[in-house]
Motif scaffolding. Structure first.
Motif, PDB file in Angstrom:
ATOM      1  N   PHE A  64      36.682 104.387 -87.012  1.00  0.00           N
ATOM      2  CA  PHE A  64      36.372 105.931 -86.656  1.00  0.00           C
ATOM      3  C   PHE A  64      37.463 106.546 -85.691  1.00  0.00           C
ATOM      4  N   SER A  65      38.014 107.626 -86.115  1.00  0.00           N
ATOM      5  CA  SER A  65      38.991 108.081 -85.215  1.00  0.00           C
ATOM      6  C   SER A  65      38.970 109.529 -84.877  1.00  0.00           C
ATOM      7  N   PHE A  66      39.181 109.823 -83.488  1.00  0.00           N
ATOM      8  CA  PHE A  66      39.233 111.169 -83.235  1.00  0.00           C
ATOM      9  C   PHE A  66      40.734 111.717 -83.355  1.00  0.00           C
ATOM     10  N   ARG A  67      41.049 112.842 -84.156  1.00  0.00           N
ATOM     11  CA  ARG A  67      42.198 113.380 -84.343  1.00  0.00           C
ATOM     12  C   ARG A  67      42.296 114.953 -83.874  1.00  0.00           C
ATOM     13  N   ASP A  68      42.985 115.139 -82.859  1.00  0.00           N
ATOM     14  CA  ASP A  68      43.199 116.450 -82.142  1.00  0.00           C
ATOM     15  C   ASP A  68      43.859 117.322 -83.142  1.00  0.00           C
ATOM     16  N   ALA A  69      44.461 117.211 -84.029  1.00  0.00           N
ATOM     17  CA  ALA A  69      45.103 118.254 -84.910  1.00  0.00           C
ATOM     18  C   ALA A  69      43.836 118.701 -85.978  1.00  0.00           C
ATOM     19  N   GLU A  70      42.730 117.730 -86.171  1.00  0.00           N
ATOM     20  CA  GLU A  70      41.555 118.342 -86.998  1.00  0.00           C
ATOM     21  C   GLU A  70      40.713 119.449 -86.646  1.00  0.00           C
ATOM     22  N   HIS A  71      40.881 119.870 -85.118  1.00  0.00           N
ATOM     23  CA  HIS A  71      40.366 120.803 -84.410  1.00  0.00           C
ATOM     24  C   HIS A  71      41.123 122.156 -84.213  1.00  0.00           C
ATOM     25  N   LEU A  72      40.726 122.792 -83.221  1.00  0.00           N
ATOM     26  CA  LEU A  72      41.349 124.180 -82.843  1.00  0.00           C
ATOM     27  C   LEU A  72      42.862 124.009 -82.548  1.00  0.00           C
ATOM     28  N   GLN A  73      43.559 124.793 -83.043  1.00  0.00           N
ATOM     29  CA  GLN A  73      45.055 124.697 -82.860  1.00  0.00           C
ATOM     30  C   GLN A  73      45.547 126.149 -82.516  1.00  0.00           C
ATOM     31  N   LEU A  74      46.254 126.450 -81.414  1.00  0.00           N
ATOM     32  CA  LEU A  74      46.560 127.670 -81.160  1.00  0.00           C
ATOM     33  C   LEU A  74      48.290 127.715 -80.834  1.00  0.00           C
ATOM     34  N   PRO A  75      48.923 128.794 -81.023  1.00  0.00           N
ATOM     35  CA  PRO A  75      48.306 130.117 -81.665  1.00  0.00           C
ATOM     36  C   PRO A  75      48.183 129.867 -83.140  1.00  0.00           C
ATOM     37  N   ARG A  76      47.542 130.887 -83.734  1.00  0.00           N
ATOM     38  CA  ARG A  76      47.417 130.762 -85.248  1.00  0.00           C
ATOM     39  C   ARG A  76      48.123 130.573 -86.123  1.00  0.00           C
ATOM     40  N   GLU A  77      49.450 131.383 -85.530  1.00  0.00           N
ATOM     41  CA  GLU A  77      50.802 131.114 -86.294  1.00  0.00           C
ATOM     42  C   GLU A  77      51.624 130.252 -85.426  1.00  0.00           C
ATOM     43  N   LYS A  81      50.916 121.527 -81.988  1.00  0.00           N
ATOM     44  CA  LYS A  81      50.085 120.383 -82.395  1.00  0.00           C
ATOM     45  C   LYS A  81      50.186 119.367 -81.207  1.00  0.00           C
ATOM     46  N   THR A  82      50.934 119.651 -80.194  1.00  0.00           N
ATOM     47  CA  THR A  82      51.180 118.588 -79.234  1.00  0.00           C
ATOM     48  C   THR A  82      50.062 118.609 -78.184  1.00  0.00           C
ATOM     49  N   LYS A  83      49.266 119.591 -78.127  1.00  0.00           N
ATOM     50  CA  LYS A  83      48.218 119.857 -77.201  1.00  0.00           C
ATOM     51  C   LYS A  83      47.032 119.031 -77.439  1.00  0.00           C
ATOM     52  N   THR A  84      46.201 118.716 -76.654  1.00  0.00           N
ATOM     53  CA  THR A  84      44.953 117.990 -76.852  1.00  0.00           C
ATOM     54  C   THR A  84      43.885 119.206 -77.125  1.00  0.00           C
ATOM     55  N   VAL A  85      42.750 118.738 -77.764  1.00  0.00           N
ATOM     56  CA  VAL A  85      41.685 119.604 -78.038  1.00  0.00           C
ATOM     57  C   VAL A  85      41.252 120.288 -77.028  1.00  0.00           C
ATOM     58  N   ARG A  86      40.989 119.604 -75.726  1.00  0.00           N
ATOM     59  CA  ARG A  86      40.637 120.236 -74.444  1.00  0.00           C
ATOM     60  C   ARG A  86      41.569 121.476 -74.190  1.00  0.00           C
ATOM     61  N   HIS A  87      42.878 121.301 -73.989  1.00  0.00           N
ATOM     62  CA  HIS A  87      43.666 122.205 -73.780  1.00  0.00           C
ATOM     63  C   HIS A  87      43.611 123.462 -74.563  1.00  0.00           C
ATOM     64  N   GLN A  88      43.585 123.030 -75.847  1.00  0.00           N
ATOM     65  CA  GLN A  88      43.614 124.269 -76.980  1.00  0.00           C
ATOM     66  C   GLN A  88      42.121 125.300 -76.673  1.00  0.00           C
TER      67      GLN A  88
END
Length: 278
Positions: A64-77, A81-88
């Motif tokens: 099992f792994s948690f991948r930050d890139a599989e969740h919210l990423q900003l900006p839309r354009e 991808k270097t920021k964590t899910v929490r920062h996003q």
């Protein structure tokens, strides 16, 4: 990496063993259910989990792994991808008038299993220092891995449940119009999980009911193995179930809406699908 004895830390994160039910009552009846498990992850605890749990990792291969890139990423354009899910998420919350800097954020989601994941829906539940719910974000994805976010503020918190009716403007199913509405009832998870998302047509009639009901389990190495063995490749099972039920609906001759139809009704989509061109 060495793994710490489980007795050292008390984890805020947990697992829910659950059941998903879908019930369509119009224009034709269609009912099914299936077993799942979902993880309720404290976003401040992810790196601790990688040290504590043998079968869990962050942004690297594991059972099992948690991948930050599989969740919210900003900006839309051109998302960062270097920021964590929490920062996003903090950025997204700030756009919606909430300072998320000091909030406790817990994410109900599916994890990556043996290098693959598909998350039909994830939920961020946000709490203040006293443990009082402040807001919630639903993160809904379709089979094209597009994503749509729905924000719930304090004004939509009724008791222990976030409630909201909103036009979805998103392609979720080829058998449901893009401009039908979601009716959310998201109970803050405790020992029990109780999530309801229904669909309402443009005439105001409910025609599709979805529930996610579950029971909380400790997040331990043994429970990770039990969940994996109970449904070894749960993301593939979920994806397969979606396509199998779509075939059944097609055989029942329900109206089919191609993804290319009514693109103007797909609004504020994250990770928009871009078909390959020759």
């Amino acid at each position: 990496m060495s793994h710490l004895p489980s007795s050292i830390f008390h984890l805020n994160s947990s697992i829910y063993t659950a059941k998903v039910m879908h019930n369509r009552i119009a224009p034709k009846k269609h009912f099914f259910w299936y077993n799942v498990y979902m993880f309720y992850i404290d976003l401040d605890e992810i790196d601790l989990l990688t040290k504590k749990l043998r079968w869990f990792s962050r942004n690297s291969f594991n059972l099992f792994s948690f991948r930050d890139a599989e969740h919210l990423q900003l900006p839309r354009e051109n998302p960062d991808k270097t920021k964590t899910v929490r920062h996003q998420l903090e950025t997204y919350l700030n756009e919606n008038g909430v300072d998320g800097t000091n909030l406790k954020i817990k994410l109900l989601t599916n994890l990556n299993v043996l290098g693959y994941n598909f998350n039909p829906v994830s939920f961020y539940f946000c709490f203040d220092d006293a443990g009082i719910p402040v807001c919630c974000v639903a993160e809904i994805s379709n089979t094209y891995h597009e994503m749509k976010l729905f924000f719930f503020g304090k004004e939509e918190l009724h008791g222990d449940t976030f409630k909201k009716i909103t036009v979805k403007y998103f392609y979720v199913s080829p058998f449901i119009d893009h401009d039908d509405s979601f009716d959310f009832k998201l109970k803050v998870p405790t020992d029990k999980l109780d999530i309801k998302i229904d669909d309402i047509d443009k005439k105001g009639n409910k025609f599709f009911f979805t529930t996610l009901m579950g029971t909380k389990k400790q997040l331990t190495n043994s429970n990770l193995l039990k969940c994996f063995c109970s449904i070894p490749l749960i993301p593939l099972q979920i994806m397969g179930m979606i396509h199998w039920q779509a075939l059944r609906l097609w055989l029942k001759k329900l109206s089919f809406h191609p993804k290319s139809k009514n693109p103007e009704l797909q609004r504020n989509v994250y990770k928009p699908y871009k078909p390959q061109t020759k």
